[in-house]
Design a protein around this motif. Structure first.
Motif, PDB file in Angstrom:
ATOM      1  N   ASP A 237       0.856  -1.179   0.000  1.00 12.25           N
ATOM      2  CA  ASP A 237       0.000   0.000   0.000  1.00 12.25           C
ATOM      3  C   ASP A 237       0.895   1.232   0.000  1.00 12.25           C
ATOM      4  O   ASP A 237       1.443   1.620   1.038  1.00 12.25           O
ATOM      5  N   LEU A 238       1.063   1.835  -1.170  1.00 10.51           N
ATOM      6  CA  LEU A 238       1.906   3.015  -1.328  1.00 10.51           C
ATOM      7  C   LEU A 238       1.076   4.241  -1.687  1.00 10.51           C
ATOM      8  O   LEU A 238       1.589   5.206  -2.258  1.00 10.51           O
ATOM      9  N   ARG A 239      -0.189   4.218  -1.327  1.00 13.76           N
ATOM     10  CA  ARG A 239      -1.057   5.355  -1.638  1.00 13.76           C
ATOM     11  C   ARG A 239      -0.514   6.629  -0.995  1.00 13.76           C
ATOM     12  O   ARG A 239      -0.232   6.663   0.193  1.00 13.76           O
ATOM     13  N   GLY A 240      -0.360   7.643  -1.825  1.00 19.52           N
ATOM     14  CA  GLY A 240       0.109   8.927  -1.327  1.00 19.52           C
ATOM     15  C   GLY A 240       1.550   8.954  -0.867  1.00 19.52           C
ATOM     16  O   GLY A 240       2.006   9.967  -0.318  1.00 19.52           O
TER      17      GLY A 240
ATOM     18  N   GLY B 270      -2.193   8.163  -6.024  1.00 16.88           N
ATOM     19  CA  GLY B 270      -1.781   9.377  -5.332  1.00 16.88           C
ATOM     20  C   GLY B 270      -0.315   9.435  -4.965  1.00 16.88           C
ATOM     21  O   GLY B 270       0.151  10.429  -4.396  1.00 16.88           O
ATOM     22  N   ALA B 271       0.446   8.394  -5.276  1.00 18.14           N
ATOM     23  CA  ALA B 271       1.886   8.389  -4.957  1.00 18.14           C
ATOM     24  C   ALA B 271       2.630   9.340  -5.888  1.00 18.14           C
ATOM     25  O   ALA B 271       2.194   9.605  -7.012  1.00 18.14           O
ATOM     26  N   ASP B 272       3.754   9.848  -5.438  1.00 17.36           N
ATOM     27  CA  ASP B 272       4.570  10.754  -6.238  1.00 17.36           C
ATOM     28  C   ASP B 272       5.859  10.049  -6.639  1.00 17.36           C
ATOM     29  O   ASP B 272       6.750   9.846  -5.818  1.00 17.36           O
ATOM     30  N   LEU B 273       5.925   9.666  -7.916  1.00 17.31           N
ATOM     31  CA  LEU B 273       7.105   8.966  -8.439  1.00 17.31           C
ATOM     32  C   LEU B 273       7.934   9.861  -9.350  1.00 17.31           C
ATOM     33  O   LEU B 273       8.841   9.395 -10.031  1.00 17.31           O
TER      34      LEU B 273
ATOM     35  N   THR C  90      -1.513   9.828  -9.619  1.00 12.52           N
ATOM     36  CA  THR C  90      -0.163   9.286  -9.436  1.00 12.52           C
ATOM     37  C   THR C  90       0.828  10.135 -10.230  1.00 12.52           C
ATOM     38  O   THR C  90       0.676  10.304 -11.438  1.00 12.52           O
ATOM     39  N   GLY C  91       1.828  10.681  -9.560  1.00 11.74           N
ATOM     40  CA  GLY C  91       2.828  11.495 -10.241  1.00 11.74           C
ATOM     41  C   GLY C  91       3.882  10.624 -10.892  1.00 11.74           C
ATOM     42  O   GLY C  91       4.479   9.773 -10.230  1.00 11.74           O
ATOM     43  N   LEU C  92       4.097  10.802 -12.207  1.00 18.54           N
ATOM     44  CA  LEU C  92       5.009   9.941 -12.959  1.00 18.54           C
ATOM     45  C   LEU C  92       6.166  10.730 -13.571  1.00 18.54           C
ATOM     46  O   LEU C  92       6.024  11.910 -13.896  1.00 18.54           O
TER      47      LEU C  92
END
Length: 281
Positions: free
Chosen positions: A223-226, A246-249, A269-271
């Protein structure tokens, strides 16, 4: 087995950049659908031996269920990325001659494909390294390895099959480790060395993982949400079914399209700019 020495690298040799390292199935003879083996599982609906044609491959080398791979039980296919090796083997290494047209070279072509994929994967990482300003102190080493790896990828089939790719990967990896250290140097979380860690199903919602070392970590179903994964090293990390909503990658190091394709995410999700948002998100 052999690896060409630096002295054999042609002057000016260089990769064509990331665009040439993206899969182009329209210029490939369906090599991943024939050369690779897979076992009936949650990723594949059937067993298939290496060198055996997948029943879904059509005469025009296109997949007959491409638009419904996941609901048909072939989600493993959506997570596979050849880094452009398929079209290179098809159109350059074998000069546009299909395994269907020349059965005598079919098995050789199937054996060359995984070798080329490994070389193209290394080219992807090296190209990424050159785009990282923080890695400028080692850019000369990166350029030299990029040119040398490109030379290896341009060899004839017989020479490609003689390569000790593992040895070459080891050499490249030493430089990629330097790149990783330089990129992550400015983040406090860089001390979190979770290389190869078992994080299957881990609850990491909202975690600050900036600059963390997650090389080869098992993040299956995590669970890597946010979570904030900016500048985290994700080379070889297993992201199957990881929840990246919502994760920032953005700015993560050595992330690939194949890794993203196996994970779950959404519009928030930031890509990294060089990667595409998977269609199933």
């Amino acid at each position: 087995m052999r690896v060409l020495s630096e002295n054999h690298r042609p002057a000016g040799a260089a990769s064509g950049g990331l665009e040439l390292l993206r899969s182009d199935c329209g210029n490939c003879f369906g090599l991943c659908c024939v050369a690779l083996a897979f076992t009936a599982s949650s990723d594949f609906a059937i067993d298939k031996d290496a060198g055996t044609t997948c029943p879904n491959l059509q005469q025009d080398y296109r997949c007959g269920i491409h638009t419904r791979l996941r609901p048909s039980g072939f989600q493993g296919c959506t997570g596979y990325d050849c880094f452009g090796a398929g079209q290179r083997v098809s159109q350059q290494t074998f000069g546009g001659h299909s395994w269907r047209e020349d059965a005598g070279t079919a098995q050789q072509m199937f054996r060359v494909q995984p070798v080329m994929r490994q070389l193209h994967e290394l080219l992807w990482y090296l190209n990424q390294a050159l785009a990282l300003p923080a890695a400028r102190p080692v850019h000369r080493e990166v350029r030299n390895l990029l040119a040398h790896t490109e030379q290896l990828a341009g060899l004839e089939p017989e020479a490609l099959l003689e390569l000790d790719v593992a040895a070459h990967r080891g050499v490249v990896n030493q430089v990629l480790l330097k790149v990783s250290e330089l990129v992550r140097a400015g983040f406090p979380q860089r001390r979190k060395d979770r290389r190869g860690a078992d994080l299957v199903g881990a609850r990491l919602k909202g975690a600050d993982l900036r600059g963390a070392n997650l090389r080869g970590a098992y993040l299956i179903g995590a669970d890597l949400r946010g979570a904030d994964l900016r500048s985290a090293d994700l080379i070889g990390a297993d992201l199957r079914d990881a929840d990246l909503r919502g994760a920032d990658l953005r700015g993560s190091v050595f992330l690939t399209q194949g890794q993203l394709n196996t994970a779950k995410g959404d519009a928030s999700t930031g890509l990294p700019g060089e990667l595409a948002r998977p269609s199933h998100w």
